[in-house]
Write an enzyme that holds these catalytic residues in place. Structure first.
Site, PDB file in Angstrom:
ATOM      1  N   GLU A   1      -0.389   3.920  -2.151  1.00 44.94           N
ATOM      2  CA  GLU A   1       0.124   3.393  -1.576  1.00 44.94           C
ATOM      3  C   GLU A   1       0.479   1.879  -2.390  1.00 44.94           C
ATOM      4  O   GLU A   1       0.701   2.026  -3.632  1.00 44.94           O
ATOM      5  CB  GLU A   1      -0.464   2.293  -0.549  1.00 44.94           C
ATOM      6  CG  GLU A   1      -1.902   2.225  -0.959  1.00 44.94           C
ATOM      7  CD  GLU A   1      -1.999   1.089  -2.245  1.00 44.94           C
ATOM      8  OE1 GLU A   1      -1.160   0.396  -2.421  1.00 44.94           O
ATOM      9  OE2 GLU A   1      -2.534   1.336  -3.427  1.00 44.94           O
TER      10      GLU A   1
ATOM     11  N   GLU B   1      -1.333   3.186  -5.903  1.00 42.03           N
ATOM     12  CA  GLU B   1       0.495   3.506  -6.541  1.00 42.03           C
ATOM     13  C   GLU B   1      -0.244   5.198  -6.068  1.00 42.03           C
ATOM     14  O   GLU B   1       1.082   6.476  -6.361  1.00 42.03           O
ATOM     15  CB  GLU B   1       0.608   3.765  -7.736  1.00 42.03           C
ATOM     16  CG  GLU B   1       1.282   2.252  -8.579  1.00 42.03           C
ATOM     17  CD  GLU B   1       1.722   1.868  -9.333  1.00 42.03           C
ATOM     18  OE1 GLU B   1       1.894   2.982 -10.397  1.00 42.03           O
ATOM     19  OE2 GLU B   1       2.442   0.774 -10.046  1.00 42.03           O
TER      20      GLU B   1
END
Length: 344
Positions: free
Chosen positions: A168, A310
């Protein structure tokens, strides 16, 4: 919104066969530790004693958060879209780690407050230009939350392979994740809140107070879907929908850090069977992640002091999935190698 059906992986006959296959390898019993437990889980997910890791992919979901208006992040909101550009330019840590491990990477605009225009490598599933400020009003409407979950499910349904990792990007999303953690576990807000992108101790205390006030404002919100809509993010809701879909397709879910785990927490409160399919990549250094993992009964594979997000932890854990599958399928047995077993 119709939720997908998730079949529990429990299968005593297959579990016994997997234990026998693992224990008959040319090694002392239990000597491969967590890899043995992982191989057993992969076998139960895939329904066989020889497992494969096929076309693994990581989905990175990006979205903005209205709660940043309360000063809860050390970075400005523009960093969300700037980091999406970095992903698309192959410049981020997740690009490096996904590439080195032969993992496909897909970047999803779930709700970034920026117009990227048509981009070949960006999956545009924007539900809105970010969430609203949940210190004042619900972050999403029920319809927006449902739309995000449906988009996430459709993305996973269109992927090849049997392993999906989750990542994310979203300035302010540790605040949303901490609020979700508190509401869905009952753990005190102070134990859920961390530094996120690098807040000072005073900044962390301010973030805690913002969440506590928001929780009081929305005191009547308790059902998991309502909690997700009220305190979550578009990227978090999209991940929750993607996770439920992946489990319904008997894919392995590779769970990253604090924000990804908050999405799983919501998904698991909606459909507890999703947990059977989850491999927890690591325990991050973001305050609260360990307690969130404990609330889910999860044992992470790695502890590297990461707190980047991430999907980086998921990418770094992927070689361990390959190792578990490969030793189960390729390692000799005592009989095939003519090696004497331990005497009784």
């Amino acid at each position: 919104m119709k939720l997908p059906d998730i079949t529990p992986t429990a299968n005593p006959t297959l579990a016994a066969a997997l234990d026998q296959a693992i224990n008959n390898k040319t090694k002392p019993l239990g000597s491969l530790g967590a890899l043995e437990r992982l191989a057993r889980q992969l076998g139960l997910i895939q329904g066989r004693t020889v497992v494969t890791i096929e076309h693994p992919a990581i989905l990175v979901f990006a979205g903005d958060h209205g709660i940043v208006a309360e000063g809860v992040s050390a970075y400005p909101k523009d960093v969300t879209w700037q980091m999406v550009e970095n992903f698309l330019a192959d410049g981020a840590a997740i690009n490096v780690f996904a590439r080195q491990n032969g993992c496909a990477l897909h970047v999803v605009d779930a709700g970034v407050d920026h117009d990227f225009g048509p981009r070949e490598r960006l999956l545009d599933r924007k539900v809105a230009n970010g969430t609203r400020n949940f210190a004042i009003e619900p972050a999403m409407s029920a319809a927006q939350c449902a739309d995000a979950m449906v988009h996430g499910a459709a993305l996973v349904a269109g992927l090849p392979g049997n392993v999906v990792g989750f990542g994310e990007m979203g300035i302010g999303n540790t605040t949303a994740a901490a609020a979700l953690m508190h509401k869905l576990t009952g753990i005190p807000v102070a134990a859920c809140v961390g530094a996120g992108t690098g807040l000072t101790p005073d900044g962390v205390l301010h973030k805690q107070r913002v969440i506590e006030a928001a929780v009081e404002r929305h005191a009547g919100v308790d059902a998991p879907l309502d909690v997700l809509a009220t305190f979550g993010g578009l990227e978090i809701a999209m991940m929750a929908g993607a996770m439920l879909q992946a489990a319904s397709m008997r894919k392995v879910l590779l769970i990253d850090g604090f924000i990804v785990t908050s999405a799983l927490l919501a998904a698991a409160r909606i459909a507890p069977g999703v947990l059977d399919y989850c491999v927890f990549a690591h325990c991050s250094d973001e305050s609260g992640h360990r307690r969130m993992l404990d609330a889910l009964g999860a044992t992470p594979l790695l502890q590297l002091g990461l707190r980047l997000g991430e999907g980086t932890g998921a990418a770094l854990a992927l070689p361990l999935l390959h190792a578990a599958a490969n030793f189960l399928g390729q390692m000799a047995t005592f009989e095939s190698a003519s090696v004497s077993e331990k005497s009784a």
